[in-house]
Design a protein around this motif. Structure first.
Motif, PDB file in Angstrom:
ATOM      1  N   ASP A   1     -70.217  23.005 -13.520  1.00  0.00           N
ATOM      2  CA  ASP A   1     -71.626  23.325 -13.741  1.00  0.00           C
ATOM      3  C   ASP A   1     -72.188  22.209 -14.608  1.00  0.00           C
ATOM      4  OD1 ASP A   1     -74.055  24.493 -14.307  1.00  0.00           O
ATOM      5  OD2 ASP A   1     -73.250  25.948 -15.745  1.00  0.00           O
ATOM      6  N   HIS A   2     -73.300  21.636 -14.221  1.00  0.00           N
ATOM      7  CA  HIS A   2     -73.920  20.639 -15.106  1.00  0.00           C
ATOM      8  C   HIS A   2     -75.421  20.862 -15.172  1.00  0.00           C
ATOM      9  CE1 HIS A   2     -74.118  18.765 -11.220  1.00  0.00           C
ATOM     10  NE2 HIS A   2     -74.202  17.515 -11.594  1.00  0.00           N
ATOM     11  N   TRP A   3     -75.934  20.596 -16.373  1.00  0.00           N
ATOM     12  CA  TRP A   3     -77.330  20.942 -16.688  1.00  0.00           C
ATOM     13  C   TRP A   3     -78.183  19.686 -16.742  1.00  0.00           C
ATOM     14  CZ3 TRP A   3     -79.348  20.390 -22.107  1.00  0.00           C
ATOM     15  CH2 TRP A   3     -80.693  20.775 -22.197  1.00  0.00           C
ATOM     16  N   TRP A   4     -79.289  19.713 -15.999  1.00  0.00           N
ATOM     17  CA  TRP A   4     -80.217  18.595 -16.108  1.00  0.00           C
ATOM     18  C   TRP A   4     -81.607  18.965 -15.658  1.00  0.00           C
ATOM     19  CZ3 TRP A   4     -80.733  14.927 -11.638  1.00  0.00           C
ATOM     20  CH2 TRP A   4     -79.968  15.294 -10.532  1.00  0.00           C
ATOM     21  N   GLN A   5     -82.500  18.009 -15.731  1.00  0.00           N
ATOM     22  CA  GLN A   5     -83.918  18.263 -15.478  1.00  0.00           C
ATOM     23  C   GLN A   5     -84.529  17.071 -14.743  1.00  0.00           C
ATOM     24  OE1 GLN A   5     -85.406  18.476 -19.585  1.00  0.00           O
ATOM     25  NE2 GLN A   5     -85.153  20.694 -19.459  1.00  0.00           N
ATOM     26  N   THR A   6     -85.627  17.314 -14.079  1.00  0.00           N
ATOM     27  CA  THR A   6     -86.368  16.210 -13.451  1.00  0.00           C
ATOM     28  C   THR A   6     -86.639  15.113 -14.490  1.00  0.00           C
ATOM     29  OG1 THR A   6     -87.434  17.813 -12.003  1.00  0.00           O
ATOM     30  CG2 THR A   6     -88.482  15.663 -12.166  1.00  0.00           C
TER      31      THR A   6
ATOM     32  N   ARG B   1     -85.326  29.038 -19.490  1.00  0.00           N
ATOM     33  CA  ARG B   1     -86.528  28.378 -19.993  1.00  0.00           C
ATOM     34  C   ARG B   1     -87.182  29.224 -21.075  1.00  0.00           C
ATOM     35  NH1 ARG B   1     -87.423  23.124 -18.235  1.00  0.00           N
ATOM     36  NH2 ARG B   1     -89.491  23.493 -19.098  1.00  0.00           N
TER      37      ARG B   1
ATOM     38  N   GLY C   1     -79.272  22.932 -11.182  1.00  0.00           N
ATOM     39  CA  GLY C   1     -80.594  23.315 -10.696  1.00  0.00           C
ATOM     40  C   GLY C   1     -81.029  24.635 -11.287  1.00  0.00           C
ATOM     41  N   GLU C   2     -80.075  25.430 -11.712  1.00  0.00           N
ATOM     42  CA  GLU C   2     -80.337  26.739 -12.322  1.00  0.00           C
ATOM     43  C   GLU C   2     -79.026  27.155 -12.988  1.00  0.00           C
ATOM     44  OE1 GLU C   2     -80.299  29.975  -9.456  1.00  0.00           O
ATOM     45  OE2 GLU C   2     -79.440  28.620  -7.977  1.00  0.00           O
ATOM     46  N   ARG C   3     -79.070  28.216 -13.767  1.00  0.00           N
ATOM     47  CA  ARG C   3     -77.866  28.654 -14.453  1.00  0.00           C
ATOM     48  C   ARG C   3     -76.818  29.097 -13.433  1.00  0.00           C
ATOM     49  NH1 ARG C   3     -76.059  33.545 -17.064  1.00  0.00           N
ATOM     50  NH2 ARG C   3     -74.504  32.885 -18.592  1.00  0.00           N
TER      51      ARG C   3
ATOM     52  N   ARG D   1     -88.017  24.440  -8.957  1.00  0.00           N
ATOM     53  CA  ARG D   1     -88.734  24.650 -10.217  1.00  0.00           C
ATOM     54  C   ARG D   1     -90.219  24.887  -9.958  1.00  0.00           C
ATOM     55  NH1 ARG D   1     -88.260  20.311 -15.064  1.00  0.00           N
ATOM     56  NH2 ARG D   1     -90.291  20.628 -16.013  1.00  0.00           N
TER      57      ARG D   1
ATOM     58  N   ASN E   1     -87.325  29.289 -11.993  1.00  0.00           N
ATOM     59  CA  ASN E   1     -86.454  28.609 -11.055  1.00  0.00           C
ATOM     60  C   ASN E   1     -86.160  29.524  -9.881  1.00  0.00           C
ATOM     61  OD1 ASN E   1     -84.443  26.616 -10.373  1.00  0.00           O
ATOM     62  ND2 ASN E   1     -84.602  26.135 -12.567  1.00  0.00           N
TER      63      ASN E   1
ATOM     64  N   VAL F   1     -76.634  27.045 -21.585  1.00  0.00           N
ATOM     65  CA  VAL F   1     -78.080  26.988 -21.327  1.00  0.00           C
ATOM     66  C   VAL F   1     -78.481  28.350 -20.782  1.00  0.00           C
ATOM     67  CG1 VAL F   1     -79.914  25.796 -20.057  1.00  0.00           C
ATOM     68  CG2 VAL F   1     -77.872  24.533 -20.772  1.00  0.00           C
TER      69      VAL F   1
ATOM     70  N   ASP G   1     -85.688  24.403 -22.564  1.00  0.00           N
ATOM     71  CA  ASP G   1     -84.631  25.388 -22.323  1.00  0.00           C
ATOM     72  C   ASP G   1     -84.123  25.918 -23.656  1.00  0.00           C
ATOM     73  OD1 ASP G   1     -83.975  25.664 -19.451  1.00  0.00           O
ATOM     74  OD2 ASP G   1     -83.656  23.507 -19.554  1.00  0.00           O
TER      75      ASP G   1
END
Ligand code: COA
Ligand code: AMP
Length: 633
Positions: free
Chosen positions: A386-391, A493, A365-367, A504, A499, A490, A478
């Protein structure tokens, strides 16, 4: 098979890889075509497959003889309630509510807006809409009437489903007046509303327009799942972009089901019967994917938690829920753990609970800042991913795939690209950058199943916002880099999206609200570092010539305007009057430079700047008001 073999297979033979994943799901008509292009020239998955997401998530498990297994646990410390639904009970409740919707004319392709707090009926409503082949659009409860109205006008729903109130710790937030206001503001008028009355605050219903949830259900008979095409939309979820108008991210049915089903085992290491808890909200993408669809598609038990990480009643809340419900994987935003850490720095409350079932804590959801990562690992003794993703993607782009191979963790990195995501770091000309160099994070097309194929009602916005900048790639918005081992870092932005506590938000949207104040000539809203929420917005405003207004009044006006138009979750609490804003000679405000100053990042004074002294002035003001991050990290 290890991670690297799996990743290579997905990139080199995507059709074989995803056809294999699709074969694990119960289709009405299995897809013969795996990857093809739609009329817009966008790659689509499983275009001739027929299915229903609600069937795959509920009825199928009952048909497999697992109707007695718990599907949903509702844990609500704010109402002192706990309830469970088996797969059979949840299927019945959803089929009946779908019957109520169908009786009110909702059918395939119709939109239904859902504006609800974290109650089981929110999840039942989503699945019921999916059952009918209709399209839901859930609006987060922390958004104000104006934001809801924007979404109603864009989605043009047949019905709106809402509740009388939400409960924020000990405060009852009446939803119905916000809905009434939104319906007044919206140009598009839905046919009607179904309102869940909660005992904490009964809402007055508008005769002829509003119906009570219980009454709607009482007269309904259950309906079966409607077959849809894999590429038909399942939902629209609005997210903040760089302009004032939110973007309706479209999610299809088939690719989404396949991607989430794969992710549950590959990323989260979950098997049918395991308990998964995403401590998010159904109004966000994490809630859609991992409170509702992912766990149910995988035959797991999902936890719906109506509470906060702290104060409901204390910083032991997460550990209590994890322990009581035997949660195997917990997923939350780093800000939640920062809140727990602040309240219980030594992690004393953790020791009061049996966390032996908890295998892994996932954050997104954020760093995830390294201190929060280290505290959580040290105090819980659990691995943290930690995992990175987006809507837009709907599932993780980078992660440590705990169901495939646990790679060594590097704090500050979301680890490696998930199979299917060909992640590249590009320079401004679109050329790949070597390891260690920071650039734009882009994903080479085709995107894997589950990612957005368009923006609702405006395909040009999809092309211009995501595909045009780097031909052949999806631009994530990003920035970051890969190290020599291929780990992705990451860093944040590169646009006007911020965030705040994992939420967001668009600074452009806030600027439009601030600029509407009669005393203000122009303004810039930027995100600055906040120890708890990651970022918070601040406003730098220039008054109109000859206007005099005292700082306190102006400040209060702006805070109230943002709360009223966007919502309290924007956490807009600081506005400072400045003489002028740094601009280019053509009059464009140098927002990027302002962001770099606030983040203590090195920047070059743009050659197009109108007056370099304006930068020195604004830096001094920002320093004076403690708007500059102590050190870049
Ligand atoms: N409905 C109505 N109002 C809401 C709301 C909702 N669903 N969610 C938040 N709000 C309101 C809050 O009541 C608060 O209002 P206030 O300014 O009148 O007090 C405001 O929005 C800000 O709320 P929040 O962001 O929750 O801040 P907080 O200071 O109350 O709590 C945290 C801080 C860290 C505990 C909280 O932000 C949190 O739990 N964050 C996790 C976020 C998360 O899970 N994100 C999911 C992304 S994966
Ligand atoms: P949302 O669409 O609300 O999920 O927000 C997506 C944005 O949140 C991304 O574009 C990132 O800026 C940020 N984000 C999400 N997860 C991470 C993460 N693990 N690390 C860094 N940033 C993240």
């Amino acid at each position: 098979m290890g991670y690297f073999t799996e990743y290579q297979r997905a990139i080199e033979q995507p059709e074989v890889f995803w056809a294999d994943q699709a074969s694990h799901l119960p289709w009405f008509v299995p897809p013969a075509t795996v990857l093809s292009n739609d009329d817009n020239g966008i790659e689509r998955w499983f275009s001739d497959g027929e299915m229903n997401t609600c069937y795959m998530a509920l009825d199928h498990h009952v048909a497999q003889g697992r109707g007695g297994q718990t599907a949903l646990i509702y844990d609500s410390p704010v109402t002192d309630t706990q309830q469970t639904w088996t797969y059979a009970e949840l299927t019945d409740a959803v089929a009946t509510f779908a019957g109520a919707l169908s009786a009110r004319g909702v059918g395939k392709g119709d939109r239904v807006v859902i504006y609800m707090p974290m109650v089981p009926e929110a999840l039942i409503a989503m699945l019921a809409v999916a059952r009918l082949g209709a399209i839901h659009s859930v609006v987060f409860g922390g958004f104000a009437a104006h934001e809801l109205a924007l979404r109603i006008d864009d989605a043009r729903p047949k019905l709106v489903i809402s509740a009388s109130c939400g409960i924020e710790i000990d405060k009852v937030v009446a939803y119905k007046p916000l809905l009434d206001d939104a319906l007044k503001q919206a140009e598009y008028k839905p046919q009607g509303c179904i309102i869940l009355q909660r005992p904490q605050c009964e809402a007055a219903l508008v005769p002829g327009r509003d119906e009570d949830w219980q009454q709607a259900v009482a007269g309904a008979s259950s309906v079966d799942c409607v077959a849809v095409n894999a590429t038909d939309p399942l939902y629209i979820l609005y997210t903040s972009g760089t302009t004032g108008k939110p973007k309706g991210v479209v999610r299809d049915n088939g690719g989404h089901a396949v991607a989430l089903h794969y992710s549950m085992s590959a990323i989260y290491n979950m098997a049918p019967g395991d308990v998964f808890w995403a401590a998010s909200d159904v109004g966000w993408v994490v809630g859609h994917s991992y409170i509702v669809y992912g766990p149910l598609l995988a035959g797991c038990t999902t936890v719906l938690y109506e509470g906060k990480p702290i104060k409901t009643p204390d910083a032991g809340a997460f550990w209590r829920v994890a322990s009581e419900h035997k949660v195997k994987a917990l997923f939350a935003a780093p800000t939640a753990f920062r809140a727990i850490k602040k309240s219980d720095p030594d992690g004393k409350l953790i020791g009061q609970y049996d966390l032996s079932n908890l295998e892994t804590i996932f954050m997104a959801g954020e760093r995830l800042d390294p201190p929060t990562y280290e505290w959580t690992v040290e105090k819980t003794g659990k691995p943290v991913v930690d995992h990175w993703w987006q809507t837009e993607t709907g599932w993780a782009i980078c992660a440590n795939l705990t169901g495939i191979e646990n790679l060594a963790v590097k704090p500050g990195s979301a680890t490696v690209p998930v199979p299917g995501f060909n992640v590249q770091i590009l320079d401004p000309q679109g050329q790949p950058l070597p390891a260690g160099q920071q650039g734009a994070i882009a994903i080479q097309r085709p995107l894997p199943p589950g990612c957005l194929p368009t923006i609702w009602g405006c395909h040009d916005r999809f092309v211009n916002g995501y595909l045009r900048e780097y031909p052949g790639f999806y631009s994530s918005g990003d920035g970051g880099y890969k190290d020599e081992d291929g780990y992705v870092f990451v860093m944040g932005r590169t646009d006007d999206v911020i965030n705040v506590a994992g939420h967001r938000l668009s600074t452009g949207e806030m600027e439009a609200v601030v600029a509407a104040h009669p005393a203000i000539a122009e303004c810039a809203v930027i995100g600055v570092h906040d120890d708890l929420k990651g970022q918070v917005p601040i406003g730098l405003v220039v008054l109109k010539d000859g206007v005099s207004i005292d700082n306190g009044t102006l400040h209060n006006d702006l805070v109230q305007m943002i709360r009223h138009d966007i919502g309290p979750i924007a956490c807009f609490k600081q506005a400072v009057t400045v003489e002028r804003l740094p601009k280019t000679r053509s009059g464009k405000i140098l927002r990027n430079t302002l962001r770099q100053i606030a983040a203590s990042q090195p920047y070059t004074v743009p050659s197009t700047i109108d007056d370099p002294a304006s930068l020195t002035e604004i830096t001094a003001v920002m320093e004076q008001h403690q708007m500059i991050q102590a050190e870049a990290c």
